[in-house]
Design an enzyme around this catalytic site. Structure first.
Site, PDB file in Angstrom:
ATOM      1  N   LYS A 126     -11.226  10.446  -4.670  1.00 56.26           N
ATOM      2  CA  LYS A 126     -11.667  10.423  -3.105  1.00 56.26           C
ATOM      3  C   LYS A 126     -12.884  11.641  -3.630  1.00 56.26           C
ATOM      4  CE  LYS A 126      -8.571   7.856  -0.233  1.00 56.26           C
ATOM      5  NZ  LYS A 126      -7.646   7.568   0.325  1.00 56.26           N
TER       6      LYS A 126
ATOM      7  N   GLN B 296      -3.931  11.326   4.063  1.00 52.05           N
ATOM      8  CA  GLN B 296      -3.711  10.570   2.981  1.00 52.05           C
ATOM      9  C   GLN B 296      -2.214   9.847   3.453  1.00 52.05           C
ATOM     10  OE1 GLN B 296      -5.345   9.434   0.520  1.00 52.05           O
ATOM     11  NE2 GLN B 296      -3.633   8.088  -0.389  1.00 52.05           N
TER      12      GLN B 296
ATOM     13  N   ASP C 183     -10.828   6.330   7.842  1.00 51.09           N
ATOM     14  CA  ASP C 183     -10.423   5.617   7.809  1.00 51.09           C
ATOM     15  C   ASP C 183      -9.898   4.596   8.510  1.00 51.09           C
ATOM     16  OD1 ASP C 183      -8.481   5.592   5.115  1.00 51.09           O
ATOM     17  OD2 ASP C 183      -7.546   8.047   5.348  1.00 51.09           O
TER      18      ASP C 183
HETATM   19  N1  GUN Z   1      -2.501   5.252   0.916  1.00 46.37           N
HETATM   20  C1  GUN Z   1      -3.097   4.193   1.063  1.00 46.37           C
HETATM   21  N2  GUN Z   1      -4.005   3.624   1.200  1.00 46.37           N
HETATM   22  C2  GUN Z   1      -4.428   4.605   2.132  1.00 46.37           C
HETATM   23  C3  GUN Z   1      -6.092   4.708   2.748  1.00 46.37           C
HETATM   24  O1  GUN Z   1      -6.783   3.817   2.396  1.00 46.37           O
HETATM   25  N3  GUN Z   1      -5.698   5.844   3.238  1.00 46.37           N
HETATM   26  C4  GUN Z   1      -4.871   6.322   3.561  1.00 46.37           C
HETATM   27  N4  GUN Z   1      -5.200   7.512   4.310  1.00 46.37           N
HETATM   28  N5  GUN Z   1      -4.346   6.637   2.560  1.00 46.37           N
HETATM   29  C5  GUN Z   1      -3.660   5.607   1.550  1.00 46.37           C
END
Ligand code: GUN
Length: 288
Positions: free
Chosen positions: A52, A96, A119
């Protein structure tokens, strides 16, 4: 059979986002800024957050990672989220997942300002999405929709079967494809671990979305000739590779590819598309 190339599509979309970011900044506006909260040392989470950061850099979005040990308390985490919510320099905030076991994930998600929830996990955004109102759409379902759009896959009146009912993929993608307009207007069936006759239901699918996390679950005898197959599985399998693992999808690619009209590979299908959606949402948050 055509491969739905998520890697290439993501590159095209990232170039468009980078151009939009630069146009925004050229107007004298603040450069978009994403904050990512990472608690603990889960290997996959560290990798995802690293991706990211790299993606943000590629399109000219600022990123800050706020790291905590896996012993962090829920109160500390909630406090950090409150601070980021108040920080006018931060446009988007992601926490996350998964979080360490002693932390209530839902409570943490609900602490995020919905206007910064890039998200799309906050109940406010999920609710708006289901109602078809403007909202941040979570990365994986949005990435799937963008891929269908890019390849101009017809969806109206198609029977879409979604395997899996997770909050992150199954439920939102089913809701989105049910909505009026393109890409949507599908007839939807959602299957899960308690569904009998999954094979018979899959055989009726014009669009089959596999999001179970069970490697090779979808076999050729479960797929209708000419179906569009979207594989959301990314299970890490121990392998003699540099990283020590390889990624396995939910679809038996070799067997299914000869029957379907379109298919996403793993890796290089849905994965890169999800990463683009976060960038898109961060830019959107900055422009609000
Ligand atoms: N863990 C797995 N996929 C995601 C996601 O798209 N966002 C976040 N914050 N955590 C994750």
């Amino acid at each position: 059979m055509e491969i739905l190339d998520g890697k290439n599509t993501a590159q095209i979309l990232k170039r468009q986002i980078a151009a939009e970011v630069e146009a925004w900044v050229a107007q004298g506006k603040k450069r978009p800024h994403l904050a990512a909260v990472l608690a603990g040392a889960d290997g996959a989470s560290q990798t995802y957050v690293g991706h990211k950061e790299k993606d943000c850099q590629e399109v000219g979005i600022l990123s800050t990672v706020i790291r905590f040990a896996d012993t962090v308390s829920e109160a500390e985490l909630l406090l950090a989220i409150e601070e980021i919510n108040r920080n006018a320099d931060i446009d988007g905030l992601i926490v996350q997942l998964p979080l360490p076991k002693h932390i209530n994930e839902q409570k943490v998600i609900e602490a995020i300002d919905p206007a910064k929830d890039v998200d799309g996990f906050h109940p406010m955004n999920v609710g708006k999405m289901i109602l078809g109102l403007p909202a941040f759409i979570s990365a994986t379902p949005d990435g799937i929709l963008e891929l269908l759009k890019h390849y101009q896959i017809e969806t109206a009146g198609k029977h879409c079967v979604v395997l899996g009912r997770s909050n992150i993929v199954g439920r939102p993608v089913a809701n989105l494809l049910l909505q009026k307009g393109y890409p949507g207007d599908c007839t939807l069936t959602v299957c899960h671990s308690r569904t009998p006759n999954i094979k018979e239901i899959c055989l009726q699918a014009d669009i089959l979305i596999a999001a179970l996390g069970v490697p090779g679950f979808v076999q050729a005898d479960m797929v209708k000739q000419g179906a569009v197959v979207i594989d959301v599985g990314i299970t890490r399998i121990p392998a003699q590779t540099q990283s020590g693992f390889s990624l396995a999808g939910d679809v038996d690619f070799g067997g299914v590819a000869v029957k379907c009209s379109h298919i996403t590979p793993v890796p290089g299908g849905v994965g890169p598309m999800t990463r683009v959606s976060l960038l898109k949402n961060t830019l959107k948050a900055a422009k609000k």
